[in-house]
Structure formats: C-alpha cells, structure tokens
Design an enzyme around this catalytic site. Structure first.
Site, PDB file in Angstrom:
ATOM      1  N   ASP A 117     -83.319  46.855 -29.168  1.00 53.47           N
ATOM      2  CA  ASP A 117     -83.106  47.438 -27.846  1.00 53.47           C
ATOM      3  C   ASP A 117     -83.510  46.597 -26.633  1.00 53.47           C
ATOM      4  OD1 ASP A 117     -82.571  49.328 -29.741  1.00 53.47           O
ATOM      5  OD2 ASP A 117     -83.505  50.988 -28.697  1.00 53.47           O
ATOM      6  N   GLU A 142     -93.515  55.245 -36.042  1.00 53.89           N
ATOM      7  CA  GLU A 142     -92.370  54.401 -35.712  1.00 53.89           C
ATOM      8  C   GLU A 142     -92.798  52.958 -35.448  1.00 53.89           C
ATOM      9  OE1 GLU A 142     -90.620  55.164 -31.885  1.00 53.89           O
ATOM     10  OE2 GLU A 142     -88.597  54.677 -32.565  1.00 53.89           O
TER      11      GLU A 142
HETATM   12  C1  6A9 Z   1     -81.247  58.692 -28.442  1.00 59.61           C
HETATM   13  C2  6A9 Z   1     -82.918  59.920 -27.169  1.00 59.61           C
HETATM   14  C3  6A9 Z   1     -84.725  62.512 -25.474  1.00 59.61           C
HETATM   15  C4  6A9 Z   1     -84.556  52.893 -31.856  1.00 59.61           C
HETATM   16  O1  6A9 Z   1     -84.713  54.390 -35.718  1.00 59.61           O
HETATM   17  C5  6A9 Z   1     -83.537  54.620 -35.031  1.00 59.61           C
HETATM   18  C6  6A9 Z   1     -83.401  53.652 -33.859  1.00 59.61           C
HETATM   19  C7  6A9 Z   1     -83.391  52.218 -34.376  1.00 59.61           C
HETATM   20  O2  6A9 Z   1     -82.197  51.977 -35.071  1.00 59.61           O
HETATM   21  C8  6A9 Z   1     -83.494  51.209 -33.272  1.00 59.61           C
HETATM   22  O3  6A9 Z   1     -83.615  49.936 -33.820  1.00 59.61           O
HETATM   23  N1  6A9 Z   1     -84.491  53.873 -32.908  1.00 59.61           N
HETATM   24  C9  6A9 Z   1     -84.689  51.492 -32.393  1.00 59.61           C
HETATM   25  O4  6A9 Z   1     -84.762  50.564 -31.368  1.00 59.61           O
HETATM   26  C10 6A9 Z   1     -84.477  55.236 -32.351  1.00 59.61           C
HETATM   27  C11 6A9 Z   1     -83.276  55.503 -31.527  1.00 59.61           C
HETATM   28  C12 6A9 Z   1     -83.229  56.879 -31.026  1.00 59.61           C
HETATM   29  C13 6A9 Z   1     -82.064  57.118 -30.126  1.00 59.61           C
HETATM   30  C14 6A9 Z   1     -82.156  58.469 -29.589  1.00 59.61           C
HETATM   31  C15 6A9 Z   1     -81.567  59.970 -27.766  1.00 59.61           C
HETATM   32  C16 6A9 Z   1     -83.123  61.001 -26.227  1.00 59.61           C
HETATM   33  O5  6A9 Z   1     -84.390  61.548 -26.427  1.00 59.61           O
END
Ligand code: 6A9
Length: 763
Positions: free
Chosen positions: A502, A733
């Site tokens: 990200d 996480e």
């Molecule tokens: C969108 C959020 C109120 C971010 O683990 C899943 C992902 C990874 O693939 C990624 O590498 N996470 C990491 O940088 C979490 C992504 C969550 C997106 C959520 C909505 C609104 O919340």
C-alpha cells in the site's frame, strides 16, 4: 463509433468469465462428491456458525447476551470480547474455540459425523462458565438457523415457547432436523433451569440478522427459578421482522436464558443419514467424539510440524496450534458478484456470479478473500491439508475474467458487502496483486495429481500472461504496477495498492517511466514456477524457462535496479527527494464560512528520473525471492541492511522501512497513519526466513552470515509473536517495531499464521 465499440467490447470482457474449463470441476464441491468439506464453519465473520458449500446455503449460528451488556454475533476487534479464537480446528471435522467476554467464558465445539448423501450430521456443544466472585448477570444464548433464498424451515415447539427442534429441507441438504437439547449443568445429565423464547421471522438478507434479533428484544420475559428471586430479562418476541422489507429467507431462533455454568448441545441430523446413524451424537457420545478428535488433532499436528520433537514447550505448541486453527476456522465460502470497473468504461459493472472457498486474513476486519494474502495462507494449508489447499487455489483461479485478470479483493455477497464502505467496493481492472498463488503452487507441485494440474494450467498461463502484458514496464524485462493513486497531491507518497505494500514509498510522481523492483522479482518467480509446471506436465517449458532465465540474470537486475547512491536495490521513476505535507488553507470564498485547512503535498525540488531512495522490504526482494545468486557481490549489502538496527533490524523481526528513511513512520495524509512504513509484517519476515534458510544451505561466501541472521531473525519473530499472543490472546496484522506490540487488525491469523512454519522450520 470505433472507440464506442472498443469500450463496449472491453466492458464485456471485463464481466465475462475466462473460457478455459473451470479449475473446480462442476459438482465437485457438493455433498456427494465432497461430503467431508460440505458443512463447515465457513462463516468466519461470526463467532460461531456453520453453513455448507452451496451458493445459497442454510446457515446456523450463535449469538449471546449477558444481560446488561451488548448482543454478540459478528466478530469485532474493537469493543468485542477480550479474546476469542479457535484453539483446535482440523479444517474438516472438528473444532474447539474459546471466548472470553468479560467474566463469561464460552467454549464452542463442533464435531461432524459422516453418513447419507447430504454431508452427514454434526453436533455443537457450547459450555458457559463465569469467572470471579459475586452474582453473574443472566446469560442468554441464541441458536439460530436461517435460509437465504431457498429451503424451508418448520418449528417444532414444546409447551408453546421452547423451540425444541427445527425441521428443514433445502436443495442440497434434503431433509434435516436440528434439535436443541435442554441445557444441563457441567458434567451433569439432568436438565438445568432455564427460560425459553423463540423467534420466527422473515429475513431481508443474512447481513441483517443481528439487527433483526436486536430489534425484537423486549424487557418482558421472566426468569423465575424455584425458590429464588424472579428477574426480568430481554427476550425475543415471537414474530418479528424488519418492517417494509421483503423477506429473502426465514429465521428460526431459540433463546435459552440461564445462569452459568451450563452446557448446551445442538444436533443436526441429516434425513438421508438415518440408516447409517448409531445413536444420537450428544451427551456422553459427543464428549467421547470430541475427546477422540482432540487427541487425533494433537497427533496430526505433531506428525505434520514436529514441534514437540524440536523442543517447543507445551505453551508454545498450544500457540502454534491456535495459529493454525484460526486460519482453518477462518475458511469461508462466499457467493455473489464483485463490482468491477475498467479504466475506460465509465460505469461500474457487476461481475459474473461467483463462488469462492478461501481463508480470510482477519475474521473481524476483513472476513473475505484477498488475492496475495491467499498465497501465503496456502503455504501453511498445503502442509496441513494439501487437498484442501488445492481446492482453495482452484477456486481462486475460477474468478478469472476473459482477459486473465483476478480481482484483488473479493467482496462477494451481502454479508461481505455490508462490511465495506462503498468507495472501497469497486475493483479496478488494471490493478494486479503479487502472484503469491504461484508460490503456493510451487509447494503443491510435487504431490499434486496431474489431472488437477492440467485443469489449472490454462488459467495459470492466462493469469501470468495478463500480468506480463498489462504490468509491463518501460523497457523489456522491467515491470510497473498499474493503478497507483491518481491524485498525487493528496499524499506524501501516492499509494500502490496493487503491490500489497500500500503506502510503501515509491517514485513521488507516478509515471510511465517507473520500474518496480518487487514486481520484477514476482515475475521471475512466476516464470520459474510456470516452467516447472510445464515440466511436470511433460510440456515444453518455453517461453517461461527463457523468461525465468532472463529475469534471473543478476547483471541485468543490477542494471535496472541497483542504486549505487543508496547502496541497495531500488525502484526507478520520476522522483523528488524533497516532498513534505504542509497545512494549507484554501482561498476563502466571500460570503461563505472559511474553508477548513487541509494537508497538501509540497514538492520543493522538481522530480526527475532516478532511483527511489527508500530502503526497506522492496529493496530486499531480490534476496527474498532468492533471485540473487549466493555468490552475488550485492548480498553482503542486503544482509548488512537487514542486520543494522539503524535500518531494518529489530528485536521483533525486520521492520518494513529503514529507521533512517525520510518516510519512516510518516503519515500519508491527515487520515492515513503509516502502514508499511516501519512496522514488522509477518508475511515478508517469513519470506526473509525462507530465503536466509536457502542461502544458509547453499555454498557461497556469505553462507555463515546468512545462517547466523536466520537463527536470530527466527528467534526474534517467533518469541515476540508468542509473547504477544500470551498477553493479548491474538495474532496481529503487524507488530510495532519499537516494542513488538501487536497493531492493527486482530485477530489476524491470515499470513501471521505463517509463524507455525517458522517454528517448524518448514520452508
Ligand atoms: C478496505 C476499509 C473502514 C492491507 O490483508 C488484506 C490486505 C492486504 O492484502 C494488504 O497487503 N490489507 C494490506 O496492505 C487489509 C486491506 C483492507 C482493505 C479494507 C475497507 C474500510 O474500513
């Protein structure tokens, strides 16, 4: 007209499934072909619930209420229970979960029993205890069954108030009976005093269940145990529903109100299993089955990971078992449509109807599928249950559209959609995500049956060729993530969601000149795995083998990505080294309230084509994916950066960005705290361990140094994650680089569960 035509054809490809035969053969997930995986805890977003692998499955679930507190149903990470998680789960037949909610301890267990043609039977046991002294609040447990567009449920009432059973029928379940046994005390056979309420209602969609039950609660019920004071409590009213909303299904709910300790059992019996059944799976028989499964789980865990043999202590072993179990208990079965958008079509379009069997990164925050997360999940699943891992991988490949694209985030169905703000739902068709599924495939390859690999092969080729075509860089053998943040002015550094990292700093000014190091390394890995796949299938490995060779040429890698001024590998792009966020007050408009100040980006030195001076996870990729030769003269610099406390080394694992980097722990906007800008992430640390282990076992001048680093890093990562789990009950996480504290979403047993493989030294 020509552009209109091409826009139309682009839009239609966007929503058309890939023409190759499906990787999951039709019918193969149904109750006859795959009875053991039919029923499961495939609703990872609820504390306890089951459904089948059918598009519109009947669902069952549990809610609870300690009177005076809130109704519990869907997993929360904020003001939910202090702890919850599966401590044992075999991904197939059995699981044990522990929940601590204030003074209440809940244990939720299930066991399945095969028989008949519809996925067999199962039983639940919920044990409630209260800790501490003083009178405990009354406890209500709500057991429910609901339909979602198909199937029928009929209540069986005792004395007009106690829902003793539900008789049901559905397409794939045939006839079944769900029986709610009267509660007992712990270790007792006699029923325990309880009050009962029931609710029968129409459901306007499963995502509204909590609300529906919440709204039907009335303070009109009486708990009056013999010889003790009576108490009023909140009970569901018999009929309810959400007014004005057309029902899509039925809900039948059984509320039991009592004082802990208590044991409650629920038994599902499949009509077609009647002949095979020897007695009901409840009471002592259930206790015995649970004990048998627990012992088998312990044995299989030791056979698979050998932690006992490696000298892990019993608490460490329990931690590792919980990590694996949470990943398995996080498997979900989803059904619905993504919302898709291509670069040129102006309107978002619903994708084709799809099903997905997948693990989820987090039961509370993200109970749905994420493409690159899944490759990491599969590394662990592949060791525990290779057939299960193969099935999950195949499901993902069937999400591919006619172009060969797989959307990064899978938000399928109302329940999944309900948890995502609308602006995050859209999936953009130029956005890739690292092909970690190929990492998993590499691990599955030696033992996977050939017909399976043959089914996957055309889809894997299409996917890789989509990546190769759409993410090509400015020069041959360079690559660029598409879909970076367009409105660069808002961000300290525009994000690159496609990369999975990200907000990890990239070129300050997104442009077509960019070349991204991590993507190049992923492509090298992908080419290598596809070549190996072809060889396994007895097919010519070209052109993948040629590409793998070209991309592993260390001289070319250096030419494209070695930044002498940084002494490390790096991205290249249109980049300014002097960028900062400044408060900025937009010009006032006469007659209107003064506008609020905003953070805007200030560029104090014009960008120019150059290497991006960020040292962190991206710089390590040639090592992480073992592209760098063991005798590479660059290896010492990377090992040195890893081991340096001013850069990446912490007592808790490798931090994502060097401590002396200008972006270290910097916010990206006023609303975006740093994410991949310093914290310790387990997936990348796992790749680092795997690579160091590889270099430590390959002849070369830096072998000893790699071995030393490997030992220290493994110790740091595992010790901290274990400690954090002891202290908080969760996998997290990310982990804070300054003190190792768990951060962000929890529970997060997705890729953080890879700690099990690190403990087992199984790479
Ligand atoms: C969108 C959020 C109120 C971010 O683990 C899943 C992902 C990874 O693939 C990624 O590498 N996470 C990491 O940088 C979490 C992504 C969550 C997106 C959520 C909505 C609104 O919340």
């Amino acid at each position: 007209a020509a552009t209109e035509w091409s826009r139309w054809s682009e839009a239609s490809r966007l929503v058309t499934p890939h023409p190759a035969p499906p990787a999951v053969p039709p019918g193969s997930t149904g109750p006859l072909a795959s009875p053991t995986y039919f029923w499961g805890t495939y609703r990872p977003h609820v504390y306890f619930g089951m459904k089948t692998r059918s598009p519109r499955s009947v669902v069952t679930g549990l809610m609870w209420l300690q009177h005076g507190g809130g109704l519990r149903h869907t997993c929360e990470s904020g003001d939910g229970p202090a702890r919850y998680g599966w401590v044992m789960h075999d991904g197939e037949n059995f699981g044990v979960q522990e929940i601590r909610d204030g003074r209440l301890l809940l244990r939720t267990e299930f066991v399945k029993q095969p028989g008949g043609d519809h996925g067999g039977d199962w039983s639940w046991r919920v044990t409630a205890r209260t800790e501490g002294k003083g009178p405990a609040p009354l406890l209500s447990l709500f057991f429910y069954v609901a339909t979602d567009g198909q199937g029928e449920l009929r209540p069986v009432l005792h004395n007009g108030t106690r829902l003793a059973a539900v008789e049901g029928t559905s397409e794939e379940l045939g006839n079944f009976t769900l029986t709610f046994l009267p509660p007992t005390g712990e270790g007792e056979e006699e029923p325990k005093y309880a009050s009962y309420n029931f609710l029968a209602a129409g459901v306007p969609g499963l995502h509204r269940l909590t609300e529906l039950v919440q709204r039907s609660l009335r303070e009109a019920s009486l708990f009056s145990p013999p010889g003790r004071p009576r108490r009023h409590y909140l009970g569901v009213s018999r009929t309810g529903g959400l007014p004005g909303e057309p029902p899509q299904g039925q809900l039948l709910l059984h509320q039991v109100t009592l004082e802990a300790p208590a044991v409650l059992e629920v038994v599902l019996e499949s009509g077609s299993a009647a002949g095979a059944r020897r007695g009901r799976l409840a009471g002592q028989a259930l206790g015995a089955a649970l004990a048998r499964h627990a012992a088998a789980f312990e044995r299989r865990f030791e056979d698979t990971f050998g932690l006992g043999a490696r000298g892990a202590t019993p608490p460490q072993r329990r931690f590792a078992q919980a990590a694996l179990s949470e990943l398995l208990g996080g498997l979900g079965f989803f059904h619905g449509r993504s919302l898709l958008r291509s670069e040129r079509s102006s309107e978002p379009l619903p994708g084709p109807e799809a099903v997905l069997f997948t693990a989820a990164p987090s039961r509370s925050c993200f109970p749905r599928g994420f493409l690159w997360d899944e490759g990491f999940h599969l590394l662990l699943l592949a060791r525990w249950a290779p057939a299960l891992a193969r099935d999950v991988l195949a499901h993902w490949l069937d999400l591919m559209n006619a172009d060969g694209w797989i959307p990064r985030e899978q938000i399928l169905g109302d329940e999944a959609r309900a948890r995502v703000p609308p602006e995050f739902v859209l999936q953009h068709s130029e956005t890739a995500n690292p092909p970690t599924l190929l990492l998993a495939l590499e691990r599955l390859l030696p033992d996977a049956p050939l017909p399976y690999l043959r089914r996957l092969s055309p889809r894997l080729r299409a996917w890789f060729s989509w990546l190769n075509r759409t993410q090509a860089g400015p020069e041959p053998l360079t690559f660029r993530w598409r879909g970076r943040d367009a409105d660069a002015e808002r961000f300290l550094n525009p994000k690159t969601l496609a990369s999975g990292l990200d907000d990890y700093p990239r070129a300050s000014h997104p442009s077509e000149q960019e070349r991204h190091l991590d993507l190049r390394c992923w492509m090298a890995l992908g080419a290598r795995v596809l070549a190996a796949l072809a060889e396994r299938l007895g097919e010519p490995p070209e052109p993948y083998s040629d590409m793998a060779l070209a991309l592993s040429d260390n001289a070319l890698l250096e030419r494209h990505h070695w930044a002498p001024e940084l002494g490390a590998f790096a991205d290249f792009g249109n980049h300014s080294t002097a960028v900062a966020l400044r408060w900025h007050r937009p010009a006032p408009v006469p007659g209107q309230a003064p506008p609020a100040p905003r953070l805007r980006r200030e560029v104090r030195e014009a960008p120019r084509p150059r290497f991006v001076g960020a040292l962190g996870y991206v710089s390590l990729f040639p090592l992480l994916l073992q592209l760098l030769r063991a005798d590479s003269p660059r290896l010492p610099a990377l090992l040195g950066a890893m081991r340096s406390e001013a850069k990446l080394w912490t007592p808790f694992g490798l931090r994502s960005l060097a401590r002396d980097s200008p972006w270290y722990l910097q916010r990206n906007t006023e609303h975006d705290p740093p994410y991949w800008r310093g914290s310790v992430w387990v997936n990348v640390n796992f790749l680092a361990l795997r690579a160091l282990h590889g270099y430590a076992h390959t002849a070369g001048p830096h072998r000893e140094q790699a071995a030393q680093l490997y030992r220290e890093l493994r110790h740091n990562l595992v010790t901290n994650m274990f400690r954090q789990h002891e202290a908080t009950g969760f996998l997290w996480e990310q982990y804070r680089d300054s003190d190792g504290a768990g951060q962000g979403c929890h529970p997060f047993a997705g890729w953080s569960a890879l700690v099990v493989l690190a403990m087992a030294e199984d790479y």
